[in-house]
Scaffold this motif. Structure first.
Motif, PDB file in Angstrom:
ATOM      1  N   ASP A   1      -9.007  -4.022   4.622  1.00  0.00           N
ATOM      2  CA  ASP A   1      -9.039  -4.358   3.195  1.00  0.00           C
ATOM      3  C   ASP A   1      -8.493  -5.770   2.983  1.00  0.00           C
ATOM      4  OD1 ASP A   1      -9.362  -4.030   0.458  1.00  0.00           O
ATOM      5  OD2 ASP A   1      -7.407  -3.085   0.184  1.00  0.00           O
ATOM      6  N   ASP A  45      -3.663  -7.769  -1.498  1.00  0.00           N
ATOM      7  CA  ASP A  45      -3.363  -6.496  -0.834  1.00  0.00           C
ATOM      8  C   ASP A  45      -1.905  -6.428  -0.354  1.00  0.00           C
ATOM      9  OD1 ASP A  45      -4.556  -3.983  -0.029  1.00  0.00           O
ATOM     10  OD2 ASP A  45      -4.441  -4.660   2.056  1.00  0.00           O
ATOM     11  N   HIS A 104      -3.603  -3.231  -5.104  1.00  0.00           N
ATOM     12  CA  HIS A 104      -3.738  -1.852  -5.600  1.00  0.00           C
ATOM     13  C   HIS A 104      -2.636  -0.932  -5.074  1.00  0.00           C
ATOM     14  CE1 HIS A 104      -5.850  -0.028  -1.901  1.00  0.00           C
ATOM     15  NE2 HIS A 104      -5.423  -1.220  -1.571  1.00  0.00           N
ATOM     16  N   HIS A 105      -1.515  -1.505  -4.604  1.00  0.00           N
ATOM     17  CA  HIS A 105      -0.404  -0.660  -4.154  1.00  0.00           C
ATOM     18  C   HIS A 105       0.428  -0.187  -5.345  1.00  0.00           C
ATOM     19  CE1 HIS A 105      -1.205  -2.699  -0.278  1.00  0.00           C
ATOM     20  NE2 HIS A 105      -0.802  -1.563   0.230  1.00  0.00           N
ATOM     21  N   THR A 160      -8.296  -3.385  -2.537  1.00  0.00           N
ATOM     22  CA  THR A 160      -8.259  -4.758  -3.038  1.00  0.00           C
ATOM     23  C   THR A 160      -9.683  -5.344  -3.022  1.00  0.00           C
ATOM     24  OG1 THR A 160      -5.993  -5.016  -2.257  1.00  0.00           O
ATOM     25  CG2 THR A 160      -7.223  -7.039  -2.673  1.00  0.00           C
ATOM     26  N   ASP A 216     -10.624   0.935   3.645  1.00  0.00           N
ATOM     27  CA  ASP A 216      -9.429   1.363   2.905  1.00  0.00           C
ATOM     28  C   ASP A 216      -9.613   2.708   2.197  1.00  0.00           C
ATOM     29  OD1 ASP A 216      -7.044  -0.101   3.096  1.00  0.00           O
ATOM     30  OD2 ASP A 216      -6.925  -0.317   0.929  1.00  0.00           O
ATOM     31  N   HIS A 233       1.025   3.576  -0.825  1.00  0.00           N
ATOM     32  CA  HIS A 233       0.243   4.378  -1.762  1.00  0.00           C
ATOM     33  C   HIS A 233       0.735   5.828  -1.743  1.00  0.00           C
ATOM     34  CE1 HIS A 233      -2.639   1.043  -1.633  1.00  0.00           C
ATOM     35  NE2 HIS A 233      -2.575   1.113  -0.311  1.00  0.00           N
TER      36      HIS A 233
HETATM   37 MN    MN Z   1      -5.574  -2.023   0.500  1.00  0.00          MN
END
Ligand code: MN
Ligand code: AMP
Ligand code: MN
Length: 321
Positions: free
Chosen positions: A31, A86, A111-112, A131, A161, A293
């Motif tokens: 990703d 990312d 996107h974490h 991402t 991802d 995540h």
């Molecule tokens: Mn990622």
């Protein structure tokens, strides 16, 4: 999140910038690298000086990516604009943290769930699959250039991802993005063979070695697998060859939490955690100063691998019924 105002501000920032950096995180994954090269190649076709900057060595898995030869350590002096992709926090840049001081503005695209919102401009949404999907939205939102090479990088970012489009945060929108990427004549079968059917023999041997020493706990709801330096020597494999081991254990029906403990050195253990239904991986790894995540997180424990196994087991048990 991807508000019109944010996009307008980003467009102005890009227009006003001459030197632009796009940087990867330590232990870069698909990703991260796919997003970096996708955005980097797109910006490069504008009239800008674009630096695609690596923070760590590139795993063999990804040397097939279009434009990977562009990734270098930073050899410029200052940047007008730095894209951090990312990355949940500044520490994930490793030695490249000094780029924050060398850059006038920082754009954080991620996107974490554990993202610390460290940018001057932040495109952070933990409900988005990857991402790569965010980069797609930015390229489209700003009408930046897109071509086959860029589209292939974004495909790799999103596929790698999302466990090949299988995780919870995959949406109909994710599939629409992929469908649009196909319209740039991407060779998805070629990419899938590179990503999922090109494991080295040494890696397969390490896999067998590690898996045959797995421990199951708590009615086999917790799996802990270790990869030691000794195993690497025995199989002639490298630490990056652990890719896929922890997911394999997670996919056992009884397993809710699967841990991979990588012995980087005698007192430094990198932990990868994958969960399936009701255990928050980010919460468990946060207890050790890491994060990520809900279903995939990581942390580092400065202790022996035996002690690290005890510690993560104790922490995980708190969240199991
Ligand atoms: Mn990622
Ligand atoms: P990994 O197990 O290394 O594949 O990482 C799984 C997820 O957790 C990725 O999204 C990483 O970005 C994140 N992650 C891994 N290690 C850390 C850490 N030490 N701190 C914060 N996030 C991490
Ligand atoms: Mn990543």
């Amino acid at each position: 999140m991807m508000s019109k105002n944010n996009l307008i501000e980003l467009k102005e920032l890009i227009q006003a910038s001459k030197n632009i950096g796009v940087v990867s995180h330590i232990n870069p994954d698909g990703d991260n690298l796919g997003s970096l090269l996708g955005l980097g190649l797109s910006l490069k076709s504008l009239d800008k000086e674009v630096y695609m900057i690596k923070a760590d060595f590139i795993p063999n898995d990804y040397i097939f990516l279009n434009g990977i030869e562009e990734l270098k350590t930073f050899d410029g002096k200052t940047l007008d604009l730095l894209f951090v992709l990312d990355c949940s926090d500044k520490n994930r840049l490793g030695l490249n943290q000094n780029l924050f001081d060398l850059s006038t503005k920082v754009v954080n695209i991620d996107h974490h769930i554990s993202n610390t919102i460290f940018g001057d401009l932040n495109f952070v949404d933990n409900s988005v699959s990857s991402t790569g999907e965010l980069i797609y939205d930015i390229i489209k939102g700003l009408t930046l250039p897109m071509d086959k090479d860029i589209a292939e990088n974004l495909y790799v970012a999103i596929s790698s991802d999302t466990g090949r489009f299988s995780y919870e945060n995959v949406s109909s929108k994710t599939h629409e993005v992929i469908a649009d990427l196909y319209d740039y004549s991407i060779d998805a079968y070629k990419l899938n063979k590179k990503l999922y059917q090109s494991r080295s023999l040494d890696r397969t041997k390490l896999f067998i070695e590690a898996i045959s020493n797995v421990n199951f706990y708590n009615n086999s709801s917790i799996a802990i697998v270790k990869v030691t330096q000794k195993m690497l020597r025995k199989t002639n494999a490298k630490m990056e060859d652990t890719e896929g081991i922890v997911e394999f254990l997670r996919d056992t029906d009884s397993v809710e939490a699967a841990f991979l403990l990588k012995e980087l050195s005698e007192h430094e253990i990198k932990v990868s955690l994958r969960t399936k239904s009701n255990v928050d991986a980010n919460m468990i790894c946060s207890a050790f100063g890491g994060g990520g995540h809900t279903r995939a997180s990581g942390c580092t424990i400065k202790d022996t691998i035996i002690k690290a196994e005890e510690l993560v087991l104790m922490e995980a048990k708190k969240y199991m019924d």
